[in-house]
Design a protein around this motif. Sequence first.
Motif, PDB file in Angstrom:
ATOM      1  N   GLY A  74       0.970  -1.258  -0.044  1.00  0.00           N
ATOM      2  CA  GLY A  74      -0.014   0.040  -0.129  1.00  0.00           C
ATOM      3  C   GLY A  74       0.759   1.366  -0.264  1.00  0.00           C
ATOM      4  O   GLY A  74       2.095   1.151   0.060  1.00  0.00           O
ATOM      5  N   GLN A  75       0.226   2.428   0.081  1.00  0.00           N
ATOM      6  CA  GLN A  75       1.105   3.563  -0.024  1.00  0.00           C
ATOM      7  C   GLN A  75       1.381   4.098   1.342  1.00  0.00           C
ATOM      8  O   GLN A  75       2.229   4.901   1.437  1.00  0.00           O
ATOM      9  CB  GLN A  75       0.019   4.546  -0.541  1.00  0.00           C
ATOM     10  N   GLY A  76       0.758   3.401   2.355  1.00  0.00           N
ATOM     11  CA  GLY A  76       1.370   3.821   3.630  1.00  0.00           C
ATOM     12  C   GLY A  76       0.522   4.834   4.479  1.00  0.00           C
ATOM     13  O   GLY A  76      -0.195   5.516   3.753  1.00  0.00           O
ATOM     14  N   THR A  77       0.488   4.790   5.771  1.00  0.00           N
ATOM     15  CA  THR A  77      -0.290   5.724   6.518  1.00  0.00           C
ATOM     16  C   THR A  77       0.654   6.099   7.704  1.00  0.00           C
ATOM     17  O   THR A  77       1.290   5.399   8.321  1.00  0.00           O
ATOM     18  CB  THR A  77      -1.437   5.265   7.085  1.00  0.00           C
ATOM     19  N   GLN A  78       0.535   7.565   8.037  1.00  0.00           N
ATOM     20  CA  GLN A  78       1.724   7.997   9.101  1.00  0.00           C
ATOM     21  C   GLN A  78       0.989   7.821  10.409  1.00  0.00           C
ATOM     22  O   GLN A  78      -0.294   8.109  10.685  1.00  0.00           O
ATOM     23  CB  GLN A  78       1.695   9.367   8.949  1.00  0.00           C
ATOM     24  N   VAL A  79       1.235   7.318  11.389  1.00  0.00           N
ATOM     25  CA  VAL A  79       1.205   7.043  12.856  1.00  0.00           C
ATOM     26  C   VAL A  79       2.196   8.003  13.468  1.00  0.00           C
ATOM     27  O   VAL A  79       3.474   7.824  13.458  1.00  0.00           O
ATOM     28  CB  VAL A  79       1.187   5.625  13.272  1.00  0.00           C
ATOM     29  N   THR A  80       1.621   9.192  14.220  1.00  0.00           N
ATOM     30  CA  THR A  80       2.799   9.742  15.254  1.00  0.00           C
ATOM     31  C   THR A  80       2.098   9.628  16.644  1.00  0.00           C
ATOM     32  O   THR A  80       1.180   9.988  16.887  1.00  0.00           O
ATOM     33  CB  THR A  80       2.760  11.196  14.516  1.00  0.00           C
ATOM     34  N   VAL A  81       3.086   9.249  17.460  1.00  0.00           N
ATOM     35  CA  VAL A  81       2.658   9.329  18.983  1.00  0.00           C
ATOM     36  C   VAL A  81       3.669  10.444  19.642  1.00  0.00           C
ATOM     37  O   VAL A  81       4.864  10.201  19.489  1.00  0.00           O
ATOM     38  CB  VAL A  81       3.124   7.792  19.298  1.00  0.00           C
ATOM     39  N   SER A  82       2.891  11.090  20.251  1.00  0.00           N
ATOM     40  CA  SER A  82       3.840  12.047  21.185  1.00  0.00           C
ATOM     41  C   SER A  82       3.875  11.887  22.465  1.00  0.00           C
ATOM     42  O   SER A  82       3.028  10.989  22.975  1.00  0.00           O
ATOM     43  CB  SER A  82       3.215  13.360  20.883  1.00  0.00           C
ATOM     44  N   SER A  83       5.144  12.271  23.226  1.00  0.00           N
ATOM     45  CA  SER A  83       5.252  11.809  24.459  1.00  0.00           C
ATOM     46  C   SER A  83       4.557  13.013  25.461  1.00  0.00           C
ATOM     47  O   SER A  83       4.229  13.779  25.089  1.00  0.00           O
ATOM     48  CB  SER A  83       6.893  11.813  24.912  1.00  0.00           C
TER      49      SER A  83
END
Length: 126
Positions: A117-126
């Motif tokens: 697939g084209q990818g999906t962004q996952v961002t986890v902040s502290s």
Amino acid sequence: QVQLVESGGGSVQAGGSLRLSCAASGRTFSSHDMGWFRQAPGKEREFVAAIRWRDSFIYYTDSVKGRFTISRDNAKNTIYLPMNSLKPEDTAVYYCAARYNNNGALALGREFYNYWGQGTQVTVSS
């Protein structure tokens, strides 16, 4: 050909949850093993989880065991990856991948997967 489209990425704080989905179209979905990989900035794409089509055998990388769950719905040609207790180190682009498997072992290496697939962004902040 198998076409894959991911969805469900986003930004969350540490400890939060997201659920990724990957919808497949094209060739017979049920004869393909499905996997999730991720790639953080400056790092190689790494294996996260995979599920074998013929018996739903599952394997996870150690860092996500107990937090992520891979599943598939053959009727909907879709796989899922609910992600709980997310950590900043889970931040990456997540890719869905498919591999035709004629009764063989579940592959963990990205080199064995033919469709992405084209990818999906996952961002986890502290």
